[in-house]
Design an enzyme around this catalytic site. Structure first.
Site, PDB file in Angstrom:
ATOM      1  N   MET A  33       7.966   0.847  -0.678  1.00 33.27           N
ATOM      2  CA  MET A  33       8.293  -0.330  -1.488  1.00 33.27           C
ATOM      3  C   MET A  33       8.033  -0.030  -2.963  1.00 33.27           C
ATOM      4  O   MET A  33       7.890  -0.945  -3.776  1.00 33.27           O
ATOM      5  CB  MET A  33       7.478  -1.537  -1.018  1.00 33.27           C
ATOM      6  N   LEU A  36       4.605   3.748  -6.598  1.00 33.47           N
ATOM      7  CA  LEU A  36       4.137   4.905  -5.830  1.00 33.47           C
ATOM      8  C   LEU A  36       2.821   5.465  -6.357  1.00 33.47           C
ATOM      9  O   LEU A  36       2.594   5.527  -7.571  1.00 33.47           O
ATOM     10  CB  LEU A  36       5.208   6.003  -5.858  1.00 33.47           C
ATOM     11  N   HIS A  40       1.742   8.011  -1.343  1.00 34.87           N
ATOM     12  CA  HIS A  40       3.183   8.067  -1.068  1.00 34.87           C
ATOM     13  C   HIS A  40       3.724   9.486  -1.290  1.00 34.87           C
ATOM     14  O   HIS A  40       4.555   9.974  -0.523  1.00 34.87           O
ATOM     15  CB  HIS A  40       3.958   7.147  -2.024  1.00 34.87           C
ATOM     16  N   ARG A 151      -1.071   6.218   7.740  1.00 35.75           N
ATOM     17  CA  ARG A 151      -1.928   5.600   8.763  1.00 35.75           C
ATOM     18  C   ARG A 151      -2.793   4.480   8.206  1.00 35.75           C
ATOM     19  O   ARG A 151      -3.508   3.835   8.959  1.00 35.75           O
ATOM     20  CB  ARG A 151      -2.803   6.670   9.424  1.00 35.75           C
ATOM     21  N   LYS A 152      -2.743   4.235   6.892  1.00 39.32           N
ATOM     22  CA  LYS A 152      -3.463   3.048   6.392  1.00 39.32           C
ATOM     23  C   LYS A 152      -2.863   1.808   7.048  1.00 39.32           C
ATOM     24  O   LYS A 152      -3.578   0.899   7.438  1.00 39.32           O
ATOM     25  CB  LYS A 152      -3.393   2.937   4.873  1.00 39.32           C
ATOM     26  N   GLN A 156       1.428  -0.987  11.629  1.00 34.47           N
ATOM     27  CA  GLN A 156       2.842  -0.767  11.297  1.00 34.47           C
ATOM     28  C   GLN A 156       3.348   0.525  11.937  1.00 34.47           C
ATOM     29  O   GLN A 156       4.459   0.576  12.492  1.00 34.47           O
ATOM     30  CB  GLN A 156       2.998  -0.703   9.774  1.00 34.47           C
ATOM     31  N   VAL A 179      -4.764   8.477   2.596  1.00 31.88           N
ATOM     32  CA  VAL A 179      -5.123   9.187   1.364  1.00 31.88           C
ATOM     33  C   VAL A 179      -6.061   8.274   0.575  1.00 31.88           C
ATOM     34  O   VAL A 179      -5.766   7.091   0.382  1.00 31.88           O
ATOM     35  CB  VAL A 179      -3.868   9.551   0.539  1.00 31.88           C
ATOM     36  N   SER A 189      -0.746   0.365  -3.271  1.00 33.44           N
ATOM     37  CA  SER A 189      -0.096  -0.156  -4.484  1.00 33.44           C
ATOM     38  C   SER A 189      -0.810  -1.415  -4.948  1.00 33.44           C
ATOM     39  O   SER A 189      -0.832  -1.739  -6.132  1.00 33.44           O
ATOM     40  CB  SER A 189       1.368  -0.481  -4.198  1.00 33.44           C
ATOM     41  N   ARG A 190      -1.428  -2.140  -4.011  1.00 36.63           N
ATOM     42  CA  ARG A 190      -2.097  -3.402  -4.368  1.00 36.63           C
ATOM     43  C   ARG A 190      -3.428  -3.170  -5.082  1.00 36.63           C
ATOM     44  O   ARG A 190      -3.972  -4.111  -5.652  1.00 36.63           O
ATOM     45  CB  ARG A 190      -2.291  -4.266  -3.120  1.00 36.63           C
TER      46      ARG A 190
HETATM   47  O1  PAF Z   1       4.741   0.432   4.287  1.00 36.85           O
HETATM   48  C1  PAF Z   1       5.593  -0.021   3.507  1.00 36.85           C
HETATM   49  O2  PAF Z   1       5.600   0.263   2.310  1.00 36.85           O
HETATM   50  C2  PAF Z   1       6.665  -0.959   4.054  1.00 36.85           C
HETATM   51  O3  PAF Z   1       6.158  -1.796   5.038  1.00 36.85           O
HETATM   52  C3  PAF Z   1       7.922  -0.224   4.538  1.00 36.85           C
HETATM   53  C4  PAF Z   1       7.623   0.679   5.712  1.00 36.85           C
HETATM   54  C5  PAF Z   1       8.504   0.596   3.395  1.00 36.85           C
HETATM   55  C6  PAF Z   1       8.972  -1.242   4.993  1.00 36.85           C
HETATM   56  O4  PAF Z   1       9.332  -2.095   3.962  1.00 36.85           O
END
Ligand code: PAF
Length: 290
Positions: A33, A36, A40, A151-152, A156, A179, A189-190
């Site tokens: 998203m 970065l 990432h 894996r954070k 998901q 990481v 990112s948050r």
């Molecule tokens: O982990 C993320 O950044 C998002 O959930 C993803 C996998 C890009 C889907 O929008």
């Protein structure tokens, strides 16, 4: 390394990936998203070590945000992100508009059931349906052989593995280790939302996971006691806890004992910022032992 091609349209990306396959290349994919960070970029490097043509997407997916979440203020820096992706060898960056991924005529959602229900699924209704839907769409456009996820976002990763299995998608899903910053905070990112004071208090998350890992290493197997060990550290820093739970690392079922591999997952709010982190007890050293 050359600059990546930046594409906005699904049809262009599909053409580009088809052409790569026709040249005998193996397509690897990293969905993001944007905003970065080094975590990432590690995912992209990992894709590059397994594939010969790397696609990264930058798309702040609206369907995975709840009505009161941070969609509008989610950090965005497309130019900066492209420069970072260029430094780690990305062939194509896909940065679509929301209307490209979700045209008005669109009518399909992907829902994974039991794995998506607990933990973040229980606190963020619809979140994993949004994630599963966008990842399925992106896989459909890119057609990757393999895709890398951090894996954070452990839940998901399991949800995506399950949808790939259930829908017979020919994609190898690779989970990449969390990481961390030098002091242990998981990269996110948050983290950019945190004030200096919040950033310092957020370290209680990793300290809590570390404390539980130490107790596990010393033989503690009672899941509730391991949760309490982590929870105590979070409470000391006055973090608002969404959950601290020990669950089976494959099924996410609640367990009373943390036997071979158990997931200890944490979600909490530091000020208004929601952060998550985890450790797989029995598999990984504590987060501060790396
Ligand atoms: O982990 C993320 O950044 C998002 O959930 C993803 C996998 C890009 C889907 O929008």
């Amino acid at each position: 390394m050359g600059s990546p091609r930046v594409l906005r349209r699904a049809v262009e990306l599909r053409t580009e990936c088809d052409a790569a396959r026709a040249r005998g290349l193996r397509v690897g994919f990293v969905p993001t998203m944007g905003a970065l960070h080094r975590g990432h970029l590690d995912l992209v490097r990992s894709a590059g070590s397994r594939a010969s043509f790397v696609v990264a997407s930058i798309f702040v997916n609206p369907t995975q945000f709840g009505p009161n979440e941070d969609l509008a203020r989610y950090p965005r820096d497309l130019e900066g992100d492209i420069a970072k992706l260029s430094s780690v060898g990305t062939d194509v960056v896909f940065a679509p508009e929301a209307s490209e991924i979700y045209p008005e005529s669109g009518d399909t959602r992907v829902r994974v059931s039991s794995l998506a229900d607990p933990l973040c699924g229980a606190r963020r209704p619809g979140h994993f349906e949004g994630v599963a839907t966008v990842v399925t769409k992106l896989f459909g456009i890119v057609g990757p052989c393999m895709s890398v996820f951090g894996r954070k976002d452990y839940q998901q990763l399991l949800v995506i593995r399950r949808l790939v299995r259930d829908l017979f998608l020919p994609v190898e899903v690779v989970g990449h280790p969390i990481v961390r910053e030098p002091d242990g905070l998981a990269m996110s990112s948050r983290n950019a939302y945190l004030s200096a004071d919040e950033r310092a208090r957020a370290l209680a998350i990793v300290r809590g996971l570390q404390e539980a890992s130490v107790q596990f290493a010393m033989g503690e197997r009672d899941a509730r006691r391991l949760e309490l060990a982590a929870r105590a550290l979070l409470e000391t820093a006055a973090l608002s806890i969404d959950y601290v739970e020990v669950r089976d690392a494959e099924t996410l079922a609640l367990v009373t004992r943390a036997n071979e591999r158990a997931l200890l997952a944490v979600a909490c709010r530091v000020g208004t910022t929601r952060l998550i982190d985890n450790v797989v007890l029995g598999e990984e050293p504590g987060p501060l032992s790396r």
